[in-house]
Design an enzyme around this catalytic site. Structure first.
Site, PDB file in Angstrom:
ATOM      1  N   HIS A  85       0.834  -1.207   0.000  1.00  0.00           N
ATOM      2  CA  HIS A  85       0.000   0.000   0.000  1.00  0.00           C
ATOM      3  C   HIS A  85       0.863   1.249   0.000  1.00  0.00           C
ATOM      4  CE1 HIS A  85       0.328   0.948   4.422  1.00  0.00           C
ATOM      5  NE2 HIS A  85       0.407  -0.359   4.560  1.00  0.00           N
ATOM      6  N   ASP A  87      -0.256   4.394   0.994  1.00  0.00           N
ATOM      7  CA  ASP A  87      -0.602   5.450   1.945  1.00  0.00           C
ATOM      8  C   ASP A  87       0.117   5.264   3.271  1.00  0.00           C
ATOM      9  OD1 ASP A  87      -2.304   3.129   2.370  1.00  0.00           O
ATOM     10  OD2 ASP A  87      -3.467   4.332   3.783  1.00  0.00           O
ATOM     11  N   ASP A 148       6.227   1.756   6.480  1.00  0.00           N
ATOM     12  CA  ASP A 148       4.887   1.160   6.364  1.00  0.00           C
ATOM     13  C   ASP A 148       4.099   2.021   5.389  1.00  0.00           C
ATOM     14  OD1 ASP A 148       2.429   0.012   6.696  1.00  0.00           O
ATOM     15  OD2 ASP A 148       2.106   0.781   8.717  1.00  0.00           O
ATOM     16  N   GLU A 182      -4.996   1.802   2.739  1.00  0.00           N
ATOM     17  CA  GLU A 182      -4.939   0.642   3.645  1.00  0.00           C
ATOM     18  C   GLU A 182      -5.058   1.079   5.096  1.00  0.00           C
ATOM     19  OE1 GLU A 182      -2.998  -2.585   6.109  1.00  0.00           O
ATOM     20  OE2 GLU A 182      -2.543  -0.464   6.008  1.00  0.00           O
ATOM     21  N   GLU A 183      -4.420   2.200   5.426  1.00  0.00           N
ATOM     22  CA  GLU A 183      -4.349   2.627   6.824  1.00  0.00           C
ATOM     23  C   GLU A 183      -5.696   3.094   7.371  1.00  0.00           C
ATOM     24  OE1 GLU A 183      -1.935   2.055   8.614  1.00  0.00           O
ATOM     25  OE2 GLU A 183      -0.124   2.009   7.394  1.00  0.00           O
ATOM     26  N   ASP A 205       4.219  -6.192   3.742  1.00  0.00           N
ATOM     27  CA  ASP A 205       3.737  -5.126   4.640  1.00  0.00           C
ATOM     28  C   ASP A 205       3.993  -5.488   6.100  1.00  0.00           C
ATOM     29  OD1 ASP A 205       2.453  -2.795   5.404  1.00  0.00           O
ATOM     30  OD2 ASP A 205       0.433  -3.603   5.174  1.00  0.00           O
ATOM     31  N   HIS A 387       3.836   4.176  12.279  1.00  0.00           N
ATOM     32  CA  HIS A 387       2.825   5.192  12.602  1.00  0.00           C
ATOM     33  C   HIS A 387       3.321   6.253  13.570  1.00  0.00           C
ATOM     34  CE1 HIS A 387      -0.659   2.193  11.479  1.00  0.00           C
ATOM     35  NE2 HIS A 387       0.313   2.215  10.596  1.00  0.00           N
TER      36      HIS A 387
HETATM   37 ZN   LIG Z   1       1.096  -1.275   6.365  1.00  0.00          ZN
END
Ligand SMILES: [Zn+2]
Length: 417
Positions: A85, A87, A148, A182-183, A205, A387
Site C-alpha cells: 500500500h 498510503d 509502512d 490501507e491505513e 507489509d 505510525h
Molecule cells: Zn502497512
C-alpha cells in the site's frame, strides 16, 4: 535504469501520501496519486506493458512469465500476486519526510535530529542490536518515516526490475498491485480480484526480518452512542441529561486487563479508541479484537453487560450500541492448498533466514483478500515502530525481503515441474 531498494525507498518516502479517516472520496486523499502515478510511470519504464491505474487509484501490472514453452513448468505455474500500500497513517504527519540514512550504525539510542524528544531506544527496539555495523534509515523525528508500507513498495519494484532484467530468474506471471487507503481500512474496498488475476498473493507489509504472517486478528468496531439532553447550565436543575457522564461511567467499567496496553501474543482486547462528546450526545468507538473469531461475540457481550450496569445510573439517557464488522483472521479462510504458505517458508530459508510465523495483532489488506478467496499471507519489510516519528528501517532486512520474494517466484516454478 537499475536502482537499489534503498534508492527507491528514499524517493518514495519523500512523497506525502497520508490517508484520512472518514473521507467522502476514494482514495481518501488526492495526494496518494502522486506516488501511484509515479509507480505507474516507473513500471512502464521497466517495460511492463500492461501497467495501468484503475478509476479508484489501484496500480495494477503483470510481469509476464519467462518460462520457455519446452519447460515442464510451462502453463502450470499459477499467477502469483505481490501487494503493497502507498498510503501512510493518519496518526502522524507524512509531509516533508526527511530520511536519515545511518551507515554502519554504531549501537546505542538514536536521537533524531529534528526532535530531541524522539529517541529510538535500544531498550524498546531489540532489533537495533542486529543492525550494528549495518545501514538503518529513520525520519528526522518531525514526521513518520513511511516504511509502512513504502518499504514494501520499494521491495516489489526492485523485484520487478530484477525479474525483468535477469532471464536466469524463472517466474510465472507475477501480478503487482499498489493500493491506496490501507491505513484507513479501505485498501481492498475496490480491489477487483478478477482484474488482478492472481491465484495466490502476498502482501509485503510486515516488519522484523524473517517474520512471516498467516494469522491476523478478527476485528469488529463497536459504536456506543449516548443520547442526553442539553439546556443552559443556569437552568439545568432536574432537566439536563449529560451524556458525557454516562460515557465516562462506561469507560470506567471497561476491563484494564483486556486492553492493548496490557496484552500480547494471542490475547484479545477491548480498546476505547475514539471519543466525541457534548451534553446532548456522546459517541465512543471501541475496537474489539480476537484471533478466535467467535471471541468477538464474548467481547460484545461484555460491553452489553457494562451498558446494562450503566443505564440505570442514567435513567433519562438513551444508550445504543452498533457493531460493525471490520476484518477476519486470514487463518479462517486460508484454504486447503498449503503451497502458498509452504513455499513462502522455504523461500525465506533459501534467503538465508530462520523464518518464524508470527500472529499480527492487527489486520492487513491480506486479511480481507483472503476472506474474499485470494489467500494472501504477509512478508516482512524490515520496518519497525510504524505510525510514529521513531519509525525506522533495517536496510539489510529490506534487501532480504527482496531476496525472499525472488526465491518465492522461483520456487513456484520449480515445484510446478
Ligand atoms: Zn502497512
Amino acid at each position: 535504469m537499475k536502482q537499489t531498494a534503498l534508492e527507491r525507498f528514499l524517493r518514495y518516502v519523500r512523497i506525502d501520501t497520508q490517508s484520512k479517516d472518514d473521507a467522502d472520496t476514494y482514495p481518501s486523499t488526492e495526494k496518494q496519486y502522486d506516488l501511484l502515478n509515479l509507480l505507474l510511470l516507473e513500471l512502464r519504464e521497466l517495460g511492463i506493458r500492461d501497467a495501468h491505474i484503475t478509476d479508484h487509484g489501484y496500480v495494477l501490472a503483470t510481469v509476464p512469465s519467462n518460462i520457455p514453452p519446452d519447460d515442464p513448468a510451462s502453463g502450470k505455474v499459477p499467477p502469483i500476486g505481490l501487494i503493497a500500500h502507498v498510503d501512510t497513517s493518519p496518526s502522524c504527519s507524512g509531509a516533508g519526510v526527511n530520511p536519515q540514512v545511518i551507515e554502519s550504525y554504531r549501537g546505542g539510542d538514536i536521537v533524531l535530529p529534528g526532535n530531541p524528544e524522539a529517541v529510538i531506544r535500544v531498550s524498546e527496539n531489540a532489533q537495533l542490536l542486529d543492525n550494528v555495523g549495518k545501514t538503518i534509515v529513520t525520519s528526522d523525528g518531525t514526521t513518520l518515516l513511511g516504511a509502512d508500507d513504502k518499504a514494501g513498495v520499494a521491495i516489489i519494484m526492485t523485484v520487478v526490475q530484477m525479474l525483468q532484467g535477469d532471464p536466469s530468474l524463472p517466474h510465472g506471471d507475477v501480478k503487482i498491485a499498489f493500493t491506496p487507503d490501507e491505513e484507513v481500512g479501505g485498501g481492498t474496498k475496490h480491489f477487483d480480484l478478477g482484474e488482478f488475476g492472481a491465484k495466490f498473493a502476498y502482501t509485503v507489509d510486515g516488519d522484523t526480518m524473517g517474520e512471516l504472517n498467516k494469522e491476523t486478528f478478527s476485528a469488529n468496531l463497536a459504536v456506543i452512542t449516548v443520547h442526553g439532553r442539553n439546556i443552559h447550565p443556569g437552568t439545568a436543575k432536574g432537566i439536563m441529561v449529560n451524556s458525557i457522564r454516562a460515557v465516562a461511567d462506561i469507560i470506567a467499567r471497561m476491563p484494564r486487563d483486556i486492553a492493548p496496553e496490557t496484552t500480547a501474543d494471542y490475547e484479545p482486547y477491548l480498546h476505547p479508541h475514539a471519543l466525541q462528546g457534548e451534553e446532548a450526545k456522546s459517541t465512543l468507538k471501541i475496537l474489539l479484537r480476537d484471533f478466535h473469531t467467535p471471541g468477538l461475540d464474548a467481547l460484545k457481550a461484555r460491553l452489553e453487560q457494562i451498558i446494562a450496569e450503566v443505564q440505570p445510573l442514567h435513567p433519562k439517557a438513551r444508550i445504543e450500541m452498533n457493531i460493525i464488522e471490520q476484518y477476519r483472521n486470514m487463518k479462517d479462510h486460508m484454504g486447503e492448498d498449503s503451497r502458498v504458505l509452504d513455499y513462502l517458508w522455504e523461500a525465506a530459508q533459501r534467503a538465508g533466514l530462520e523464518p518464524r510465523w508470527v500472529p499480527i495483532r492487527g489486520g492487513t489488506d491480506g486479511s480481507r483478500l483472503t476472506e474474499l478467496g485470494l489467500p494472501t499471507p504477509n512478508i516482512f519489510t524490515g520496518g519497525k515502530n510504524f505510525h510514529g516519528p521513531t519509525e525506522w528501517l533495517s536496510v539489510e532486512a529490506m534487501n532480504k525481503s527482496v531476496q525472499t520474494v525472488l526465491e518465492l517466484t522461483r520456487i513456484w516454478v520449480e515445484k510446478s515441474r
